[in-house]
Design a protein around this motif. Structure first.
Motif, PDB file in Angstrom:
ATOM      1  N   MET A  86     -18.230  26.916  15.303  1.00 37.15           N
ATOM      2  CA  MET A  86     -18.251  28.069  14.392  1.00 37.15           C
ATOM      3  C   MET A  86     -17.180  27.963  13.322  1.00 37.15           C
ATOM      4  N   PHE A  87     -16.260  27.008  13.487  1.00 35.92           N
ATOM      5  CA  PHE A  87     -15.151  26.894  12.539  1.00 35.92           C
ATOM      6  C   PHE A  87     -15.267  25.635  11.702  1.00 35.92           C
ATOM      7  N   GLU A  88     -14.673  25.690  10.525  1.00 36.48           N
ATOM      8  CA  GLU A  88     -14.689  24.516   9.654  1.00 36.48           C
ATOM      9  C   GLU A  88     -13.329  24.359   8.980  1.00 36.48           C
ATOM     10  N   TYR A  89     -13.020  23.087   8.685  1.00 40.69           N
ATOM     11  CA  TYR A  89     -11.832  22.788   7.882  1.00 40.69           C
ATOM     12  C   TYR A  89     -12.244  22.696   6.426  1.00 40.69           C
ATOM     13  N   VAL A  90     -11.366  23.162   5.562  1.00 39.57           N
ATOM     14  CA  VAL A  90     -11.684  23.092   4.133  1.00 39.57           C
ATOM     15  C   VAL A  90     -10.496  22.519   3.372  1.00 39.57           C
ATOM     16  N   ASP A  91     -10.800  21.858   2.255  1.00 38.49           N
ATOM     17  CA  ASP A  91      -9.760  21.379   1.352  1.00 38.49           C
ATOM     18  C   ASP A  91      -9.357  22.514   0.416  1.00 38.49           C
ATOM     19  N   CYS A  92      -8.274  22.325  -0.293  1.00 38.55           N
ATOM     20  CA  CYS A  92      -7.798  23.350  -1.213  1.00 38.55           C
ATOM     21  C   CYS A  92      -8.861  23.620  -2.279  1.00 38.55           C
ATOM     22  N   ASN A  93      -9.193  24.878  -2.457  1.00 42.16           N
ATOM     23  CA  ASN A  93     -10.245  25.252  -3.404  1.00 42.16           C
ATOM     24  C   ASN A  93      -9.798  25.083  -4.857  1.00 42.16           C
ATOM     25  N   LEU A  94      -8.503  25.121  -5.068  1.00 43.05           N
ATOM     26  CA  LEU A  94      -8.012  25.061  -6.454  1.00 43.05           C
ATOM     27  C   LEU A  94      -7.818  23.617  -6.915  1.00 43.05           C
ATOM     28  N   CYS A  95      -7.173  22.796  -6.083  1.00 42.79           N
ATOM     29  CA  CYS A  95      -6.849  21.439  -6.551  1.00 42.79           C
ATOM     30  C   CYS A  95      -7.559  20.353  -5.749  1.00 42.79           C
ATOM     31  N   GLY A  96      -8.244  20.705  -4.667  1.00 45.42           N
ATOM     32  CA  GLY A  96      -9.025  19.727  -3.912  1.00 45.42           C
ATOM     33  C   GLY A  96      -8.233  18.926  -2.889  1.00 45.42           C
ATOM     34  N   ALA A  97      -6.920  19.171  -2.792  1.00 41.75           N
ATOM     35  CA  ALA A  97      -6.093  18.383  -1.870  1.00 41.75           C
ATOM     36  C   ALA A  97      -6.298  18.820  -0.419  1.00 41.75           C
ATOM     37  N   ASN A  98      -5.989  17.900   0.485  1.00 40.15           N
ATOM     38  CA  ASN A  98      -5.944  18.217   1.912  1.00 40.15           C
ATOM     39  C   ASN A  98      -4.514  17.939   2.359  1.00 40.15           C
ATOM     40  N   ASP A  99      -3.608  18.717   1.846  1.00 37.10           N
ATOM     41  CA  ASP A  99      -2.182  18.448   2.002  1.00 37.10           C
ATOM     42  C   ASP A  99      -1.490  19.804   2.038  1.00 37.10           C
ATOM     43  N   TYR A 100      -1.185  20.258   3.245  1.00 37.30           N
ATOM     44  CA  TYR A 100      -0.717  21.646   3.359  1.00 37.30           C
ATOM     45  C   TYR A 100       0.337  21.789   4.432  1.00 37.30           C
ATOM     46  N   ARG A 101       0.991  22.962   4.389  1.00 37.23           N
ATOM     47  CA  ARG A 101       1.900  23.351   5.461  1.00 37.23           C
ATOM     48  C   ARG A 101       1.391  24.666   6.044  1.00 37.23           C
ATOM     49  N   VAL A 102       1.735  24.893   7.318  1.00 39.44           N
ATOM     50  CA  VAL A 102       1.256  26.115   7.962  1.00 39.44           C
ATOM     51  C   VAL A 102       2.176  27.270   7.586  1.00 39.44           C
ATOM     52  N   LEU A 103       1.582  28.358   7.085  1.00 39.92           N
ATOM     53  CA  LEU A 103       2.354  29.561   6.779  1.00 39.92           C
ATOM     54  C   LEU A 103       2.423  30.447   8.024  1.00 39.92           C
ATOM     55  N   TYR A 104       1.263  30.784   8.582  1.00 37.19           N
ATOM     56  CA  TYR A 104       1.208  31.570   9.806  1.00 37.19           C
ATOM     57  C   TYR A 104       0.218  30.911  10.762  1.00 37.19           C
ATOM     58  N   PRO A 105       0.602  30.746  12.025  1.00 32.25           N
ATOM     59  CA  PRO A 105      -0.360  30.179  12.980  1.00 32.25           C
ATOM     60  C   PRO A 105      -1.499  31.155  13.266  1.00 32.25           C
ATOM     61  N   SER A 106      -2.562  30.627  13.810  1.00 31.25           N
ATOM     62  CA  SER A 106      -3.715  31.448  14.166  1.00 31.25           C
ATOM     63  C   SER A 106      -3.375  32.387  15.316  1.00 31.25           C
ATOM     64  N   THR A 107      -4.008  33.574  15.305  1.00 37.56           N
ATOM     65  CA  THR A 107      -3.860  34.485  16.444  1.00 37.56           C
ATOM     66  C   THR A 107      -5.209  34.705  17.123  1.00 37.56           C
ATOM     67  N   ILE A 108      -6.184  33.840  16.789  1.00 36.89           N
ATOM     68  CA  ILE A 108      -7.480  33.962  17.453  1.00 36.89           C
ATOM     69  C   ILE A 108      -7.758  32.697  18.244  1.00 36.89           C
ATOM     70  N   ASP A 109      -8.732  32.770  19.114  1.00 31.16           N
ATOM     71  CA  ASP A 109      -9.081  31.634  19.944  1.00 31.16           C
ATOM     72  C   ASP A 109     -10.264  30.912  19.302  1.00 31.16           C
ATOM     73  N   GLU A 110      -9.965  29.836  18.566  1.00 30.38           N
ATOM     74  CA  GLU A 110     -11.028  29.142  17.831  1.00 30.38           C
ATOM     75  C   GLU A 110     -11.987  28.396  18.748  1.00 30.38           C
ATOM     76  N   THR A 111     -11.639  28.269  20.006  1.00 26.61           N
ATOM     77  CA  THR A 111     -12.542  27.535  20.896  1.00 26.61           C
ATOM     78  C   THR A 111     -13.634  28.446  21.438  1.00 26.61           C
ATOM     79  N   SER A 112     -13.502  29.762  21.212  1.00 21.16           N
ATOM     80  CA  SER A 112     -14.498  30.671  21.759  1.00 21.16           C
ATOM     81  C   SER A 112     -15.422  31.196  20.677  1.00 21.16           C
ATOM     82  N   ALA A 113     -16.614  31.574  21.070  1.00 21.61           N
ATOM     83  CA  ALA A 113     -17.569  32.132  20.123  1.00 21.61           C
ATOM     84  C   ALA A 113     -17.388  33.650  20.076  1.00 21.61           C
ATOM     85  N   GLY A 114     -18.362  34.343  19.530  1.00 16.36           N
ATOM     86  CA  GLY A 114     -18.328  35.802  19.542  1.00 16.36           C
ATOM     87  C   GLY A 114     -17.355  36.385  18.558  1.00 16.36           C
ATOM     88  N   ALA A 115     -17.068  35.618  17.528  1.00 17.87           N
ATOM     89  CA  ALA A 115     -16.042  36.041  16.575  1.00 17.87           C
ATOM     90  C   ALA A 115     -16.442  37.269  15.785  1.00 17.87           C
TER      91      ALA A 115
END
Ligand SMILES: [Zn+2]
Length: 315
Positions: A11-40
Motif C-alpha cells: 500500500m506504500f510507495e517511495y517517491v523522488d522529490c517532486n520539485l527537483c527529482g532527486a532521491n537524496d534526503y534527510r529524515v525530518l520526522y520519523p513515521s508514527t504509523i505501521d507501514e507493514t499493516s493494511a487498513g490505513a
C-alpha cells in the motif's frame, strides 16, 4: 545520502522529490504509523485529532519536504473520493468568513471572469462569488461535490482535475485552498492549472507553512502534520515550485482566518489538553458559535500570475 527502499506493505510507495527529482534526503520526522499493516484508510478524518504521520523527509538538494514512503496514489484517491465530513457543514459560517477574506485578496489582482476552485469541497467559496465571476468547482469527494451542486447550486464536477476536459487557456483564476499539500504531484497539478489559465491569469494557493514559528516550535505535534499531507511547503519551496510551473509571484501573505470560539478552543487543546472540557461546554453554546479573526502565521497564501508568452523582443 542516497536511499534504497526497505520492504513495506504494497500500500506504500517511495517517491523522488517532486520539485527537483532527486532521491537524496534527510529524515525530518520519523513515521508514527505501521507501514507493514493494511487498513490505513479508516484513519482519515480532517478533524481527527490523532496526528499520525508518514515518515517526513526533506530533500537535500532543494529543501522540499514530503511524505516518503507514503500511501499509494490510487489508495489516497479512493480516500478522497469516499470521505464524508459532516463536521465541515457545521463550520460553514466561519469558513465562509475566511473565504471572504481570500476573495477580497484575490480581487485586488483580478476583479472577475471565469474561476475554477480545485478541491472546492462543499462549494462554500464558490457560493461567495458575486456576479462578476463565473465559478466552477472540481472536488473528488462524492458527498461534498453532490452537496455543492445540489444544495448550494454550483457548477461542480466530481473527480480530480485530470478527469475533466476543461478547455485550456480559458480561466482568469484558479484557486486551491489547502489542496496542494494533499496531491501526489504538486508540480504536475500546477502545470495543469497553468495550462487552464489564460495568459496573465492568476492562481491562488493556500497551504500550511512548515517553516512557520508554530511548526518549528511544535515539531511533529504541529496540527498540520498529518498522514494524508503528502507535501510540506515552506515559503522558499512553495515559491520555487510555483515559479517552476511557469508563474510569476505577485502576492505572498499570511491569510487571516475566522474561527468559531468553540473551534479556537479545540485548537487550543493542542497546548492545554484540559481545555477539552471547555470545548465540550462551548460547542453547543451561543458563545461557542461566535466568530473571531485569528492569524497564527502558520499558513501561506500565494497569488501568482501565469507568465505571458514572450515574442522574441517584438512589440
Ligand atoms: Zn528536491
Amino acid at each position: 545520502m542516497l536511499h534504497s527502499p526497505p520492504s513495506y506493505s504494497p500500500m506504500f510507495e517511495y517517491v523522488d522529490c517532486n520539485l527537483c527529482g532527486a532521491n537524496d534526503y534527510r529524515v525530518l520526522y520519523p513515521s508514527t504509523i505501521d507501514e507493514t499493516s493494511a487498513g490505513a484508510l479508516s484513519y482519515f478524518r480532517q478533524s481527527d485529532p490523532n496526528n499520525l504521520n508518514c515518515r517526513i523527509v526533506v530533500c537535500n538538494r532543494c529543501g522540499l519536504a514530503y511524505s516518503n514512503p507514503r500511501e499509494k496514489q490510487e489508495l489516497l484517491n479512493d480516500v478522497y473520493r469516499s470521505v464524508e465530513d459532516e463536521e465541515y457543514l457545521k463550520q460553514r459560517s466561519w469558513k465562509e468568513a475566511s473565504y471572504r477574506w481570500n476573495l477580497a485578496r484575490l480581487e485586488r489582482h483580478v476583479a472577475g471572469g471565469r474561476l475554477l476552485d480545485f478541491g472546492c469541497g462543499h462549494g462554500f467559496f464558490l457560493s461567495l462569488l458575486g456576479d462578476r465571476w463565473d465559478g466552477y468547482g472540481v472536488e473528488p469527494a462524492r458527498a461534498a461535490a453532490r452537496y455543492a451542486s445540489e444544495i448550494i447550486g454550483q457548477n461542480v464536477y466530481c473527480g480530480f482535475l485530470d478527469e475533466h476536459n476543461f478547455d485550456t487557456g480559458t480561466f482568469d483564476a484558479v484557486t486551491m485552498f489547502h489542496v496542494l499539500e494533499h496531491v501526489a504531484n504538486p508540480k504536475g497539478e500546477l502545470g495543469r492549472i497553468n495550462g487552464l489559465l489564460k495568459p496573465g491569469g492568476y492562481v491562488y494557493l493556500e497551504v500550511p507553512d512548515l517553516g512557520s514559528v508554530l511548526s518549528r516550535w511544535r515539531k511533529r505535534r504541529w496540527w498540520y502534520i498529518m498522514r494524508f499531507h503528502t507535501y510540506y511547503f515552506t515559503r522558499s519551496s512553495l515559491l520555487r515550485i510555483v515559479r517552476a510551473a511557469g508563474f510569476e509571484l505577485v502576492d505572498v501573505h499570511r491569510p487571516v482566518k475566522t474561527w468559531s470560539v468553540a473551534y479556537l478552543t479545540r485548537k487550543a487543546t493542542a497546548f492545554v489538553p484540559r481545555l477539552a472540557v471547555a470545548e465540550r461546554v462551548l460547542a453547543p453554546s451561543r458563545l461557542g458559535a461566535v466568530n473571531v479573526n485569528v492569524n497564527l502565521r502558520d499558513i501561506l497564501g500565494v497569488i501568482a500570475r501565469k507568465e505571458r508568452p514572450s515574442y522574441g523582443g517584438a512589440g
